[in-house]
Design a protein around this motif. Structure first.
Motif, PDB file in Angstrom:
ATOM      1  N   ASP A 544     -42.740 -44.423  11.101  1.00 25.45           N
ATOM      2  CA  ASP A 544     -44.094 -44.857  10.730  1.00 25.45           C
ATOM      3  C   ASP A 544     -45.040 -43.781  11.257  1.00 25.45           C
ATOM      4  OD1 ASP A 544     -46.500 -45.991  10.217  1.00 25.45           O
ATOM      5  OD2 ASP A 544     -46.121 -47.883  11.246  1.00 25.45           O
ATOM      6  N   ALA A 545     -45.317 -42.782  10.420  1.00 28.90           N
ATOM      7  CA  ALA A 545     -46.037 -41.591  10.860  1.00 28.90           C
ATOM      8  C   ALA A 545     -47.415 -41.917  11.419  1.00 28.90           C
ATOM      9  CB  ALA A 545     -46.143 -40.602   9.703  1.00 28.90           C
ATOM     10  N   GLN A 546     -48.140 -42.841  10.754  1.00 28.19           N
ATOM     11  CA  GLN A 546     -49.497 -43.137  11.198  1.00 28.19           C
ATOM     12  C   GLN A 546     -49.509 -43.797  12.572  1.00 28.19           C
ATOM     13  OE1 GLN A 546     -52.243 -42.043   9.632  1.00 28.19           O
ATOM     14  NE2 GLN A 546     -53.276 -42.739  11.503  1.00 28.19           N
ATOM     15  N   GLN A 547     -48.601 -44.743  12.770  1.00 29.29           N
ATOM     16  CA  GLN A 547     -48.510 -45.398  14.079  1.00 29.29           C
ATOM     17  C   GLN A 547     -48.070 -44.398  15.145  1.00 29.29           C
ATOM     18  OE1 GLN A 547     -45.319 -48.307  15.163  1.00 29.29           O
ATOM     19  NE2 GLN A 547     -47.018 -49.779  15.226  1.00 29.29           N
ATOM     20  N   SER A 548     -47.182 -43.454  14.762  1.00 29.08           N
ATOM     21  CA  SER A 548     -46.726 -42.431  15.702  1.00 29.08           C
ATOM     22  C   SER A 548     -47.894 -41.565  16.167  1.00 29.08           C
ATOM     23  CB  SER A 548     -45.651 -41.552  15.051  1.00 29.08           C
ATOM     24  OG  SER A 548     -44.506 -42.296  14.748  1.00 29.08           O
ATOM     25  N   ILE A 549     -48.764 -41.180  15.222  1.00 32.81           N
ATOM     26  CA  ILE A 549     -49.926 -40.347  15.569  1.00 32.81           C
ATOM     27  C   ILE A 549     -50.798 -41.055  16.595  1.00 32.81           C
ATOM     28  CG2 ILE A 549     -52.065 -39.365  14.670  1.00 32.81           C
ATOM     29  CD1 ILE A 549     -50.539 -38.818  12.041  1.00 32.81           C
ATOM     30  N   GLU A 550     -51.046 -42.350  16.399  1.00 32.74           N
ATOM     31  CA  GLU A 550     -51.885 -43.116  17.332  1.00 32.74           C
ATOM     32  C   GLU A 550     -51.244 -43.188  18.719  1.00 32.74           C
ATOM     33  OE1 GLU A 550     -52.467 -46.891  15.521  1.00 32.74           O
ATOM     34  OE2 GLU A 550     -53.543 -46.091  13.782  1.00 32.74           O
ATOM     35  N   LYS A 551     -49.934 -43.411  18.754  1.00 41.67           N
ATOM     36  CA  LYS A 551     -49.253 -43.523  20.046  1.00 41.67           C
ATOM     37  C   LYS A 551     -49.213 -42.175  20.759  1.00 41.67           C
ATOM     38  CE  LYS A 551     -46.203 -46.625  20.495  1.00 41.67           C
ATOM     39  NZ  LYS A 551     -45.013 -47.493  20.397  1.00 41.67           N
ATOM     40  N   LEU A 552     -49.011 -41.097  20.011  1.00 42.13           N
ATOM     41  CA  LEU A 552     -48.983 -39.762  20.617  1.00 42.13           C
ATOM     42  C   LEU A 552     -50.343 -39.403  21.218  1.00 42.13           C
ATOM     43  CD1 LEU A 552     -46.873 -37.737  18.009  1.00 42.13           C
ATOM     44  CD2 LEU A 552     -46.109 -38.736  20.173  1.00 42.13           C
ATOM     45  N   HIS A 553     -51.413 -39.765  20.535  1.00 39.01           N
ATOM     46  CA  HIS A 553     -52.746 -39.507  21.075  1.00 39.01           C
ATOM     47  C   HIS A 553     -52.971 -40.296  22.376  1.00 39.01           C
ATOM     48  CE1 HIS A 553     -54.713 -36.801  18.296  1.00 39.01           C
ATOM     49  NE2 HIS A 553     -54.231 -37.484  17.263  1.00 39.01           N
TER      50      HIS A 553
END
Length: 666
Positions: A544-553
């Motif tokens: 889930d790329a979008q959720q991954s971006i949020e968690k990485l930030h």
């Protein structure tokens, strides 16, 4: 019955008897009938003899339409034990309590009188009375050629106006067969599809040909709802409701059939046992609705990947089996497995997300690997466990040693929870070397299980177990906490600060409170977050790329360093790579192995380093084993390396010794 008994005796030497249809009995008969019917009637109580229920139903049908004194509109043949042929006739009589019964006579066939035309006319006069009894039944009369004569209102409402019996049949072949049998004056009882006002429907039909009238009597009963119920019940028992694939029941039926054919014709057949990698992670983190949709997409993809002669079954959960009959070699089954794995490399559109999931595949074939169905399935399952223990998206052909491996696999699974409780794990540390001065600037923390009986157990054996069982979450937290404590211990011992990295599993990364947990551990241990790094795989981020971006930030806000591990083996696009807030790319060892020997690998590594430099990303090459590889990496300006050329993973004490001899210049 006194008068009837006298009547019976007066009929001697003809065999005559009384049938009480309502009581389903033969209350009395004369001596000739007793001798004729010996062996045909069974005593049930004194003076009472049972008649078959099928005969009772038929007689009741006619008895309802006839008055006392009238004859049955048909006769039937009977052959005695000594081979004498008779024709049996019946007429309606009055029994006790105003009930109707039948008076039966058996005439030797050679003495049967010719039926008078007047008797036939009398029978035809009863058609109207007969039809009046079938207000709620579908009943019709046809002549001996099949032309329509008369029918009950229910029949006409159901079938409409027809001129010939042929019009009832949905299939011309069935109509032709029916007409041929009528020509032989056969009585019929069967289930068949007929054309009705509401379409083609299944019916039970009973057809009688009456030689006295030359008429055909047809009784039909619509059983379409019964058939629909049977079909629904069959599908419920034999097909998977989620994917509409055949289930375990039909799998066993096909395997038993395949086994019989293979033995008879001396042929081979085989199967693939598939289990999805990390499916429980998706179910636990996204819910069963998303998991079910993913299973449907996977089933569709597998069907597209297998040849037309292969059959796909769902056993339940995330397990599937592919069966291929009449194979010539194991390579045919391996080819199917490769096709499945290749097609799995594309993402699955599920719940407005682009998800990825792979499968571990075990292969077994008859007669090479088993001589019965149960062992064939068990051995394919063992091969699948072998593939799962070695990594994701892999397949293995069964070998006899795998039977022991699966026992060990399950045994380890039982001891894993206890091992976490008793902290039977330790961390080893593999140095990360800076180029070109080759000094230690960091390390990767790698977990090891020290089993009290089995000794050192490789992560390849127990990490898949931890993933599937959900124990990866407490185990992963233990690794993060232990790594942070180790950093503090080294710092307090006076060693210079180095960056320590920890691998996250896919299930850990999907853990809802992962960021909070890491933040809490950092606070408890007092570790400066700039010295702690998390390594993640491309496939993990792309679930889930979008959720991954949020968690990485969120991790970046804590000050952590983020690295993409095994870069080049996943499926992320450059567009997402730019969006991910990462600092490091770790080139997979598969590209380093033939570095300097394979021009394609050289080009890939060179391009990856150049791309990373343009994006201000650091590059680490793992799996470095010789000087030639280091020379090429230096030439391409790779910043860091790790591998057995410099050091294998070391326990804490040995790592400090290594650190002292390769200390970074401050």
């Amino acid at each position: 019955m006194t008068d009837l008994s006298k009547l019976l005796q007066a009929k001697m030497p003809l065999a005559a008897w009384i049938i009480d249809v309502e009581q389903s009995s033969v209350p009395c008969c004369n001596q000739a009938a007793e001798a004729l019917l010996i062996g045909s009637l069974n005593d049930i109580k004194s003076g009472q003899r049972a008649i078959p229920s099928e005969l009772r139903e038929r007689l009741s049908l006619h008895l309802a339409s006839l008055d006392i004194g009238e004859s049955l509109p048909f006769k039937w043949p009977f052959t005695s034990k000594d081979g004498v042929e008779y024709q049996v006739r019946g007429s309606v009589i009055a029994l006790d309590n105003a009930r109707k019964g039948l008076f039966i006579e058996a005439h030797p066939a050679s003495q049967v009188d010719v039926v008078a035309v007047s008797q036939v006319d009398s029978l035809l006069d009863h058609h109207a009375g007969l039809l009046a009894q079938f207000r709620s039944l579908s009943f019709a009369i046809f002549d001996r050629h099949g032309a329509f004569v008369e029918a009950s209102d229910y029949f006409i409402t159901h079938f409409g106006g027809i001129k010939h019996v042929r019009e009832l049949f949905a299939v011309s072949g069935a109509a032709n067969s029916f007409i041929r049998r009528l020509a032989h004056q056969e009585n019929l009882f069967q289930e068949i599809r007929l054309a009705t006002q509401n379409g083609i429907r299944w019916h039970k039909i009973e057809v009688s040909y009456h030689p006295l009238t030359n008429m055909i009597y047809l009784l039909t009963h619509d059983i379409q709802e019964e058939r629909d119920h049977e079909v629904a019940l069959y599908r419920l028992n034999n097909y998977d409701g989620l994917t509409n694939l055949p289930n375990r029941n039909l799998l066993y039926h096909q395997l038993e059939s395949a086994l019989i054919n293979a033995r008879k014709r001396r042929r081979q057949f085989g199967l693939l046992y598939l289990d999805l990698d990390g499916f429980k992670v998706i179910n636990d983190n996204f819910g069963h609705r998303v998991g079910d949709e993913l299973i449907q997409r996977v089933a569709e993809r597998i069907k597209e990947s297998i040849p037309s002669g292969a059959c796909l079954y769902r056993l339940g959960g995330d397990e599937f089996v592919v069966v291929l009959e009449n194979t010539h070699s194991i390579s045919e089954l391996e080819s199917i497995a490769e096709s499945i794995m290749q097609n799995a490399s594309n993402t699955y559109p599920v719940a407005k997300m682009e998800m990825m999931i792979t499968a571990s595949i075990g292969i077994a074939s008859y007669p090479q690997h088993a001589d019965n169905v149960d062992n064939l399935l068990k051995n394919a399952d063992a091969a699948m466990y072998r593939a799962k223990s070695m990594g994701h998206n892999m397949c293995f052909v069964y070998q006899s040693s795998m039977a022991d491996n699966i026992d060990a696999y399950l045994t380890l699974g039982g001891g894993l929870r206890k091992a976490i409780e008793e902290e039977q794990f330790i961390l080893h540390y593999q140095p990360k070397i800076r180029l070109p001065d080759e000094t230690v600037v960091g390390a990767e923390a790698l977990i090891r299980w020290i089993h009290p009986e089995l000794g050192m157990i490789s992560p390849d054996q127990f990490i898949p177990l931890a993933e599937e069982s959900g124990l990866i979450l407490p185990l992963g937290e233990w690794v993060i906490r232990r790594a942070c404590r180790q950093l503090q211990e080294w710092r307090k011992a006076g060693y210079p600060d180095i960056k320590l990295s920890v691998n996250l599993s896919s299930r850990q990364f999907m853990q809802a409170d992962l960021v909070d947990m890491v933040e809490k551990v950092l606070e408890e241990t007092g570790v400066d977050s700039k010295y702690f790094e998390l390594e993640l795989t491309e496939s993990m981020l792309m679930v889930d790329a979008q959720q991954s971006i949020e968690k990485l930030h969120s991790f970046r806000k804590l000050g952590l360093t983020l690295s993409i591990d095994d870069f080049g083996t996943g499926y992320s696009s450059l567009a997402y790579l730019k969006k991910f807030p990462i600092q490091t790319l770790k080139i997979d060892r598969s590209f380093i192995h033939d570095l300097g020997l394979d021009s394609d690998n050289d080009a890939i590594v060179k391009a990856t380093i150049a791309m990373a430099n343009s994006l201000n990303l650091k590059v680490i090459a793992e799996g470095v084993e010789n000087r030639a590889q280091v020379d090429v990496l230096n030439k391409y300006h790779c910043q860091e390396v790790q591998g057995y050329l410099f050091s294998k993973p070391l326990n804490s004490g040995d790592f400090l010794v290594y650190l002292d001899s390769h200390r970074a210049v401050v």
